[in-house]
Design an enzyme around this catalytic site. Structure first.
Site, PDB file in Angstrom:
ATOM      1  N   LYS A  22    -103.385   9.599 -18.754  1.00  0.00           N
ATOM      2  CA  LYS A  22    -102.727   9.207 -17.491  1.00  0.00           C
ATOM      3  C   LYS A  22    -102.367   7.715 -17.512  1.00  0.00           C
ATOM      4  O   LYS A  22    -101.260   7.340 -17.153  1.00  0.00           O
ATOM      5  CB  LYS A  22    -103.668   9.498 -16.316  1.00  0.00           C
ATOM      6  CG  LYS A  22    -103.250   8.838 -15.023  1.00  0.00           C
ATOM      7  CD  LYS A  22    -104.239   9.067 -13.911  1.00  0.00           C
ATOM      8  CE  LYS A  22    -105.381   8.086 -13.859  1.00  0.00           C
ATOM      9  NZ  LYS A  22    -105.091   6.757 -13.290  1.00  0.00           N
ATOM     10  N   ASN A  23    -103.300   6.887 -17.953  1.00  0.00           N
ATOM     11  CA  ASN A  23    -103.062   5.442 -17.877  1.00  0.00           C
ATOM     12  C   ASN A  23    -102.077   4.946 -18.931  1.00  0.00           C
ATOM     13  O   ASN A  23    -101.623   3.804 -18.863  1.00  0.00           O
ATOM     14  CB  ASN A  23    -104.383   4.672 -17.995  1.00  0.00           C
ATOM     15  CG  ASN A  23    -105.183   4.749 -16.706  1.00  0.00           C
ATOM     16  OD1 ASN A  23    -104.706   5.298 -15.704  1.00  0.00           O
ATOM     17  ND2 ASN A  23    -106.394   4.214 -16.726  1.00  0.00           N
ATOM     18  N   CYS A 116    -108.536  -1.008  -2.342  1.00  0.00           N
ATOM     19  CA  CYS A 116    -108.854   0.331  -2.829  1.00  0.00           C
ATOM     20  C   CYS A 116    -110.360   0.465  -2.877  1.00  0.00           C
ATOM     21  O   CYS A 116    -111.090  -0.524  -2.786  1.00  0.00           O
ATOM     22  CB  CYS A 116    -108.195   0.614  -4.172  1.00  0.00           C
ATOM     23  SG  CYS A 116    -109.200   0.334  -5.590  1.00  0.00           S
ATOM     24  N   ARG A 121    -108.900  -5.565  -5.900  1.00  0.00           N
ATOM     25  CA  ARG A 121    -107.797  -5.338  -6.840  1.00  0.00           C
ATOM     26  C   ARG A 121    -106.487  -6.027  -6.462  1.00  0.00           C
ATOM     27  O   ARG A 121    -105.476  -5.359  -6.162  1.00  0.00           O
ATOM     28  CB  ARG A 121    -107.594  -3.849  -7.073  1.00  0.00           C
ATOM     29  CG  ARG A 121    -108.795  -3.213  -7.706  1.00  0.00           C
ATOM     30  CD  ARG A 121    -108.616  -1.760  -7.932  1.00  0.00           C
ATOM     31  NE  ARG A 121    -108.010  -1.445  -9.202  1.00  0.00           N
ATOM     32  CZ  ARG A 121    -107.830  -0.216  -9.635  1.00  0.00           C
ATOM     33  NH1 ARG A 121    -108.212   0.795  -8.910  1.00  0.00           N
ATOM     34  NH2 ARG A 121    -107.272   0.010 -10.803  1.00  0.00           N
ATOM     35  N   ASP A 307    -114.113   2.665 -16.658  1.00  0.00           N
ATOM     36  CA  ASP A 307    -113.770   4.033 -16.242  1.00  0.00           C
ATOM     37  C   ASP A 307    -114.763   5.073 -16.766  1.00  0.00           C
ATOM     38  O   ASP A 307    -114.641   6.256 -16.456  1.00  0.00           O
ATOM     39  CB  ASP A 307    -112.347   4.385 -16.708  1.00  0.00           C
ATOM     40  CG  ASP A 307    -111.289   3.685 -15.859  1.00  0.00           C
ATOM     41  OD1 ASP A 307    -111.645   3.057 -14.848  1.00  0.00           O
ATOM     42  OD2 ASP A 307    -110.098   3.771 -16.213  1.00  0.00           O
ATOM     43  N   ARG A 399    -106.274  13.410  -9.086  1.00  0.00           N
ATOM     44  CA  ARG A 399    -105.362  12.313  -9.425  1.00  0.00           C
ATOM     45  C   ARG A 399    -105.307  12.096 -10.936  1.00  0.00           C
ATOM     46  O   ARG A 399    -104.267  11.686 -11.458  1.00  0.00           O
ATOM     47  CB  ARG A 399    -105.835  11.009  -8.761  1.00  0.00           C
ATOM     48  CG  ARG A 399    -105.574  10.961  -7.273  1.00  0.00           C
ATOM     49  CD  ARG A 399    -105.911   9.592  -6.747  1.00  0.00           C
ATOM     50  NE  ARG A 399    -105.479   8.589  -7.703  1.00  0.00           N
ATOM     51  CZ  ARG A 399    -106.070   7.427  -7.927  1.00  0.00           C
ATOM     52  NH1 ARG A 399    -107.123   7.088  -7.234  1.00  0.00           N
ATOM     53  NH2 ARG A 399    -105.609   6.585  -8.828  1.00  0.00           N
TER      54      ARG A 399
HETATM   55  C1  UD1 Z   1    -106.463  -0.433 -15.076  1.00  0.00           C
HETATM   56  C2  UD1 Z   1    -106.670   1.065 -15.114  1.00  0.00           C
HETATM   57  C3  UD1 Z   1    -108.003   1.448 -14.483  1.00  0.00           C
HETATM   58  C4  UD1 Z   1    -109.138   0.648 -15.131  1.00  0.00           C
HETATM   59  C5  UD1 Z   1    -108.825  -0.832 -15.137  1.00  0.00           C
HETATM   60  C6  UD1 Z   1    -109.845  -1.645 -15.930  1.00  0.00           C
HETATM   61  C7  UD1 Z   1    -104.413   1.932 -15.000  1.00  0.00           C
HETATM   62  C8  UD1 Z   1    -103.369   2.611 -14.210  1.00  0.00           C
HETATM   63  N1  UD1 Z   1    -105.567   1.690 -14.400  1.00  0.00           N
HETATM   64  O1  UD1 Z   1    -106.427  -0.824 -13.708  1.00  0.00           O
HETATM   65  O2  UD1 Z   1    -108.198   2.836 -14.680  1.00  0.00           O
HETATM   66  O3  UD1 Z   1    -110.317   0.865 -14.393  1.00  0.00           O
HETATM   67  O4  UD1 Z   1    -107.536  -1.082 -15.744  1.00  0.00           O
HETATM   68  O5  UD1 Z   1    -109.917  -1.190 -17.244  1.00  0.00           O
HETATM   69  O6  UD1 Z   1    -104.235   1.644 -16.181  1.00  0.00           O
HETATM   70  N2  UD1 Z   1    -107.216  -8.689 -11.209  1.00  0.00           N
HETATM   71  C9  UD1 Z   1    -106.924  -9.821 -10.482  1.00  0.00           C
HETATM   72  N3  UD1 Z   1    -105.601 -10.110 -10.248  1.00  0.00           N
HETATM   73  C10 UD1 Z   1    -104.587  -9.341 -10.714  1.00  0.00           C
HETATM   74  C11 UD1 Z   1    -104.899  -8.196 -11.477  1.00  0.00           C
HETATM   75  C12 UD1 Z   1    -106.225  -7.910 -11.720  1.00  0.00           C
HETATM   76  O7  UD1 Z   1    -107.813 -10.545 -10.026  1.00  0.00           O
HETATM   77  O8  UD1 Z   1    -103.414  -9.673 -10.478  1.00  0.00           O
HETATM   78  C13 UD1 Z   1    -108.630  -8.338 -11.480  1.00  0.00           C
HETATM   79  C14 UD1 Z   1    -109.041  -7.004 -10.857  1.00  0.00           C
HETATM   80  O9  UD1 Z   1    -109.402  -7.140  -9.488  1.00  0.00           O
HETATM   81  C15 UD1 Z   1    -110.191  -6.580 -11.736  1.00  0.00           C
HETATM   82  C16 UD1 Z   1    -109.778  -7.101 -13.114  1.00  0.00           C
HETATM   83  O10 UD1 Z   1    -108.811  -8.111 -12.866  1.00  0.00           O
HETATM   84  O11 UD1 Z   1    -111.373  -7.204 -11.332  1.00  0.00           O
HETATM   85  C17 UD1 Z   1    -109.182  -6.075 -14.035  1.00  0.00           C
HETATM   86  O12 UD1 Z   1    -108.183  -5.350 -13.339  1.00  0.00           O
HETATM   87  P1  UD1 Z   1    -106.939  -4.691 -14.074  1.00  0.00           P
HETATM   88  O13 UD1 Z   1    -107.140  -4.708 -15.544  1.00  0.00           O
HETATM   89  O14 UD1 Z   1    -105.685  -5.295 -13.543  1.00  0.00           O
HETATM   90  O15 UD1 Z   1    -107.044  -3.196 -13.556  1.00  0.00           O
HETATM   91  P2  UD1 Z   1    -105.820  -2.226 -13.301  1.00  0.00           P
HETATM   92  O16 UD1 Z   1    -104.722  -2.580 -14.251  1.00  0.00           O
HETATM   93  O17 UD1 Z   1    -105.502  -2.173 -11.842  1.00  0.00           O
END
Ligand code: UD1
Length: 420
Positions: A22-23, A116, A121, A307, A399
């Site tokens: 999915k990701n 969320c 996030r 995850d 999902r």
């Molecule tokens: C993706 C995955 C999710 C997984 C996560 C971590 C998808 C669709 N989802 O989520 O399943 O749990 O990676 O491996 O691929 N952060 C910030 N600012 C930002 C972006 C992120 O502070 O602009 C922080 C987040 O709050 C979190 C960390 O960085 O603490 C990592 O988040 P991120 O890698 O962005 O997670 P997702 O891409 O949302």
């Protein structure tokens, strides 16, 4: 609303086929926004998040068909640039349209994803990087309004934190930018690697694939001729089935799996006493004689994935001794703990760390799924618990897991989907 009824304890056997990731599929679907041709994606997982994203693309003007895991997608007809709140609120990954839409059209309006269940996030790193590429970004009425009338410009961007969807978004934006973009402190997850590989195969000059520093030469606004491809197997779904075998003391085989994407997970299962045999595309797990406690910390790839934290926490409830599980990525990702306690698990939470006193027997109860991976952990625990467990709010599960109960039933689980 649907719920799952599970009779435990149960033993599993046989082979389960792992679906596409999915990701990986989510960013690859939004990548087609950069293409001028029709693209075919095989091994596409048929899960709710993918259908949500396809609906969003249809709203933008794309046409698509998804049948037997083959997705045909044509974004050449896209004529809208607004991603509405109604869809974005149901799936945070909708933010993945931001980079591609802005790069292709020079403007877009994407609803802010909001909070969320597993934590705040934010998307500040996505926005900051796009601003460094020359975008003007304002937030108005809950929407990110981004404009780059003369196109995005290549830039040198250092991510303050490693972000998976942030890296994907900016890689896609950079592919159509003017000039060279260097991205430092990138995510190295296999899903990001596949995105980069497909861009490379589609003619983009992209260097450093699989490392934390990516260099991308943009096309200066020209859309790409995108290749057809097969989506990589879902390492989190695979890891979940490995835990299902471990928690039910069973031997099962996983088919269509990339074991090299699962090294951190298999290392922990082996430390707990399980044995894993691998071939090119299969993994067979044999249960531990006596499940041992584990210590793990969630971190970015290639370290142990957040995850898989919930599933290992469920597993640790049955292990001998005290396991220590530390969550480093998301601030609120222990909501499954109180539900596992309802089954009789002895778990103490201290900030970002869970201490699991293993070995107390689990008994069936009514429990509630709180997020996607937490839901699968509850199903695993229910299969090990004595008696009937009803897992409510399984829309979270739908999902990201394709036909979880069908696949588990084929392995011998007593699991049924019922209506509240
Ligand atoms: C993706 C995955 C999710 C997984 C996560 C971590 C998808 C669709 N989802 O989520 O399943 O749990 O990676 O491996 O691929 N952060 C910030 N600012 C930002 C972006 C992120 O502070 O602009 C922080 C987040 O709050 C979190 C960390 O960085 O603490 C990592 O988040 P991120 O890698 O962005 O997670 P997702 O891409 O949302």
């Amino acid at each position: 609303m649907d719920y799952l009824q599970i009779q435990g304890p149960t033993t599993l056997n046989g082979t389960v086929t792992i679906s596409g990731a999915k990701n990986a599929a989510l960013p690859l679907i939004t990548l087609t926004l950069l293409a001028h041709n029709k693209v075919t994606l095989t091994n596409t997982p048929e899960v709710a998040d993918i259908k949500t994203l396809l609906k969003l693309l249809e709203n933008l003007g794309a046409t698509q068909t998804l049948k037997n895991h083959v997705l045909e997608l044509d974004t050449s007809t896209v004529n809208h640039t607004m991603a509405n709140y109604d869809i974005v609120k149901t799936m945070r990954a909708s933010i993945l349209v931001l980079g591609p839409l802005l790069a292709r059209f020079g403007h877009c309006e994407v609803s802010l994803p909001g909070g969320c269940a597993i934590g705040q996030r934010p998307i500040d790193l996505h926005l900051k990087a796009l601003e460094q590429m020359g975008a003007k970004i304002t937030i108005h009425a809950g929407y990110v309004n981004a404009v780059a009338p003369n196109g995005l410009q290549g830039a040198h961007i250092i991510f303050d934190k490693i972000t998976v969807t942030g890296t994907a978004n900016i890689v896609m934006a950079a592919a159509l930018a003017h000039g060279k973009t260097v991205l430092v402190n990138c995510a190295k997850e296999p899903e990001v690697v596949q995105l980069c590989e497909i861009l490379r195969d589609s003619g983009i000059d992209i260097r450093g694939i699989g490392t934390s520093e990516l260099t991308i030469m943009g096309t200066g606004g020209k859309t790409i001729d995108m290749v057809d491809f097969e989506i990589i197997p879902d390492r989190i779904e695979a890891g979940t089935y490995l835990c299902a075998a471990a928690i039910t003391n069973s031997t099962i085989t996983l088919d269509n799996v990339r074991h090299d994407h699962l090294d951190a997970v298999t290392a922990k299962l082996e430390q707990m006493g399980c044995k894993i045999d691998i071939t090119d595309s299969t993994m067979t797990i044999h249960p531990a004689q006596k499940l041992k406690h584990v210590e793990l910390i969630t971190q970015e790839y290639p370290a142990f994935p957040t995850d898989m934290q919930a599933q290992f926490l469920a597993l640790a409830t049955l292990a001998e001794g005290t396991s220590i599980i530390e969550e480093r990525l998301f601030e609120n990702r222990f909501m499954h703990v109180s539900e596992l306690q309802r089954l009789g698990a002895d778990i103490r939470l201290n900030g970002h760390t869970a201490m699991v006193m293993g070995g107390t027997p689990l008994f069936g109860a009514d429990i509630m799924a709180t997020d996607l991976r937490a839901s699968s952990a509850l199903v695993l625990a229910a299969m090990a618990a004595e008696g009937t467990t009803n897992v409510h709010r399984i829309y979270h599960l739908d999902r990201g897991y394709e036909d979880l109960e069908g696949k588990l039933r084929l392995l011998g689980a007593k699991i049924e989907r019922l209506k509240e």
